[in-house]
Design a protein around this motif. Sequence first.
Motif, short mmCIF file in Angstrom:
data_model
loop_
_atom_site.label_atom_id
_atom_site.label_comp_id
_atom_site.label_asym_id
_atom_site.label_seq_id
_atom_site.Cartn_x
_atom_site.Cartn_y
_atom_site.Cartn_z
N ILE A 216 0.83 -1.20 0.00
CA ILE A 216 0.00 0.00 0.00
C ILE A 216 0.87 1.26 0.00
O ILE A 216 0.52 2.26 -0.63
CB ILE A 216 -0.99 -0.02 1.18
N LEU A 217 2.03 1.20 0.65
CA LEU A 217 2.96 2.33 0.55
C LEU A 217 3.35 2.55 -0.91
O LEU A 217 3.40 3.69 -1.40
CB LEU A 217 4.22 2.06 1.39
N LYS A 218 3.64 1.47 -1.62
CA LYS A 218 3.98 1.58 -3.05
C LYS A 218 2.81 2.14 -3.85
O LYS A 218 2.99 3.00 -4.72
CB LYS A 218 4.38 0.22 -3.61
N PHE A 219 1.60 1.66 -3.54
CA PHE A 219 0.41 2.13 -4.25
C PHE A 219 0.18 3.62 -4.02
O PHE A 219 -0.14 4.37 -4.95
CB PHE A 219 -0.81 1.32 -3.79
N ASN A 220 0.36 4.06 -2.79
CA ASN A 220 0.09 5.46 -2.44
C ASN A 220 1.19 6.41 -2.89
O ASN A 220 0.96 7.62 -3.00
CB ASN A 220 -0.09 5.60 -0.92
N ALA A 221 2.39 5.89 -3.12
CA ALA A 221 3.57 6.73 -3.35
C ALA A 221 3.37 7.82 -4.40
O ALA A 221 3.86 8.95 -4.22
CB ALA A 221 4.78 5.86 -3.69
N PRO A 222 2.67 7.58 -5.52
CA PRO A 222 2.52 8.66 -6.51
C PRO A 222 1.87 9.93 -5.97
O PRO A 222 2.12 11.02 -6.50
CB PRO A 222 1.65 8.00 -7.60
N THR B 126 1.64 10.48 -2.35
CA THR B 126 2.13 10.76 -0.99
C THR B 126 3.65 10.85 -0.94
O THR B 126 4.25 10.79 0.13
CB THR B 126 1.66 9.66 0.00
N GLU B 127 4.25 11.01 -2.09
CA GLU B 127 5.71 11.01 -2.21
C GLU B 127 6.37 11.99 -1.23
O GLU B 127 7.32 11.63 -0.51
CB GLU B 127 6.07 11.37 -3.65
N THR B 128 5.86 13.20 -1.18
CA THR B 128 6.45 14.22 -0.30
C THR B 128 6.31 13.84 1.17
O THR B 128 7.24 14.00 1.97
CB THR B 128 5.79 15.58 -0.56
N LEU B 129 5.14 13.32 1.52
CA LEU B 129 4.90 12.94 2.92
C LEU B 129 5.80 11.78 3.34
O LEU B 129 6.35 11.78 4.45
CB LEU B 129 3.43 12.57 3.12
N TYR B 130 5.97 10.79 2.48
CA TYR B 130 6.86 9.67 2.81
C TYR B 130 8.31 10.14 2.90
O TYR B 130 9.08 9.65 3.74
CB TYR B 130 6.72 8.56 1.78
N ALA B 131 8.69 11.08 2.05
CA ALA B 131 10.04 11.64 2.13
C ALA B 131 10.25 12.35 3.47
O ALA B 131 11.32 12.24 4.09
CB ALA B 131 10.27 12.60 0.97
N GLU B 132 9.23 13.08 3.92
CA GLU B 132 9.32 13.77 5.21
C GLU B 132 9.47 12.76 6.35
O GLU B 132 10.24 12.99 7.29
CB GLU B 132 8.08 14.63 5.43
N THR C 240 16.74 13.08 -3.52
CA THR C 240 15.61 13.88 -3.95
C THR C 240 14.35 13.38 -3.25
O THR C 240 14.35 12.33 -2.59
CB THR C 240 15.42 13.74 -5.46
N THR C 241 13.26 14.11 -3.41
CA THR C 241 12.00 13.68 -2.80
C THR C 241 11.59 12.27 -3.26
O THR C 241 11.26 11.43 -2.42
CB THR C 241 10.88 14.70 -3.08
N PRO C 242 11.63 11.96 -4.56
CA PRO C 242 11.29 10.59 -4.97
C PRO C 242 12.24 9.55 -4.38
O PRO C 242 11.81 8.45 -4.01
CB PRO C 242 11.40 10.63 -6.49
N GLU C 243 13.52 9.89 -4.28
CA GLU C 243 14.49 8.95 -3.72
C GLU C 243 14.25 8.72 -2.24
O GLU C 243 14.32 7.59 -1.74
CB GLU C 243 15.91 9.46 -3.96
N LEU C 244 13.94 9.78 -1.51
CA LEU C 244 13.66 9.65 -0.08
C LEU C 244 12.38 8.85 0.15
O LEU C 244 12.28 8.05 1.10
CB LEU C 244 13.55 11.02 0.58
N CYS C 245 11.39 9.06 -0.71
CA CYS C 245 10.16 8.28 -0.63
C CYS C 245 10.47 6.79 -0.79
O CYS C 245 9.99 5.97 0.00
CB CYS C 245 9.19 8.74 -1.71
N GLN C 246 11.27 6.46 -1.79
CA GLN C 246 11.62 5.05 -2.01
C GLN C 246 12.45 4.50 -0.86
O GLN C 246 12.26 3.34 -0.46
CB GLN C 246 12.39 4.89 -3.33
N GLN C 247 13.30 5.33 -0.28
CA GLN C 247 14.08 4.89 0.88
C GLN C 247 13.16 4.56 2.06
O GLN C 247 13.41 3.61 2.80
CB GLN C 247 15.08 5.98 1.28
N ASN D 79 11.57 1.24 1.39
CA ASN D 79 12.58 0.20 1.61
C ASN D 79 12.81 -0.02 3.11
O ASN D 79 12.98 -1.16 3.56
CB ASN D 79 13.90 0.57 0.93
N HIS D 80 12.84 1.07 3.85
CA HIS D 80 13.08 0.99 5.29
C HIS D 80 11.97 0.19 5.97
O HIS D 80 12.24 -0.68 6.82
CB HIS D 80 13.16 2.40 5.87
N MET D 81 10.73 0.47 5.61
CA MET D 81 9.62 -0.25 6.21
C MET D 81 9.61 -1.72 5.77
O MET D 81 9.24 -2.61 6.54
CB MET D 81 8.29 0.43 5.88
N GLN D 82 10.02 -1.97 4.53
CA GLN D 82 10.14 -3.37 4.08
C GLN D 82 11.16 -4.12 4.93
O GLN D 82 10.95 -5.28 5.29
CB GLN D 82 10.54 -3.41 2.61
#
Length: 382
Positions: free
Chosen positions: A287-293, A295-301, A313-320, A323-326
């Motif tokens: 669901i994090l992956k689904f929401n990412a488009p 909620t990218e900024t919020l996940y980066a925060e 970058t914001t997209p990179e931090l979102c993916q991090q 990954n962290h939660m995984q």
Amino acid sequence: MSGFVFESVSNFIVGIDSLTHLNEECLKLKIQNVLVVTDQGLVTQGIAKQVTDQLQIDHQLYTDVQADPPDHVVLSAVDFAKQSQVDGVIGLGGGSAMDVAKLIAVLAHPNQTQPLHSMYGVDQVQAPRLPLIQIPTTAGTGSEVTPIAIVTTGETTKSGVVSPILYADTAILDAKLTVNLPTHITAATGIDAMVHAIEAYTSKHKKNSYSDLLAIQALKLLDQSLPIALKSPQNLVARQDMLFGAMLAGQAFANAPVAAVHALAYPLGGHCHLSHGHSNALVLCEILKFNAPVTETLYAELMLAIIPNAKGTTPELCQQFINHMQNICAQSGLKLKLSELDIAEDLLDTLAHDAMLQTRLLQNNQRELSEADALAIYHAVF
């Protein structure tokens, strides 16, 4: 900053040996005969006795609480409370015991005439209620500081009672009551609390500055303490941090409500009899992956909140963050594939259909989620 309303429990006592304040709190609330609501497991472990040993007032013990409590258990507990003529309630345990305690406090009041079935939904509960103290023995649900009680109302369905009347008078958080939790329960409840923080921070409708502060602090505490508690179960500092983090997350999502993770977790609990925390862990990362488009900024925060020196970058931090939660879920020791849990693939259509019934939760998701999306997520974790 836009305006908001924030509600919570007014009195909480946090710290090792805070249980010693229990009798004093009962006296403050003018309780003379209190009902302790718990489950048989906590009786067997001696935890219920630790609590009743603190009481110098008359007390009764109700021990028939079940996980995902069905409505008939709630009504049986209410009958017991009325017969015992209690004038106060203590919820002792995980979310199930504390949720049942909330409903007993309302339904067992001598002047209460409202039936349980009329309370389902938001703001349907009528006063009065009995004084209520909550004592969590897991660091997960945050139920001790939420106005929510979840009841199993059919073979596989759950209904929520949501009302500020359900806020307890006092919550007591003592880490000593959690040190003997099995590892899988520590893991599942810890991830549950992290989900509360994440979904509160990203809630679509009621996200606010105060709930954000609580969600971030909760996530930081849980991220640091959960791995320690899993490796060193007797570490009281880690256990206390987990309890406090779960409480903060509970305060956050009580005001900025949870969303799609919980919506897809509920059918897993109903049909597959998985614990709520384990169900959340199963669907969280998809669901994090689904929401990412959206909620990218919020996940980066959130990534920067838990790891301030994270770069990108914001997209990179979102993916991090994803990954962290995984990694946290992978290191929990929980089985994270439905197939590993002997759940049949032909059940997935039913799960997706039932997830869409959770409109109270899905409306809080930042990205609209269809039944086809839900089915795809279940397939991804199969």
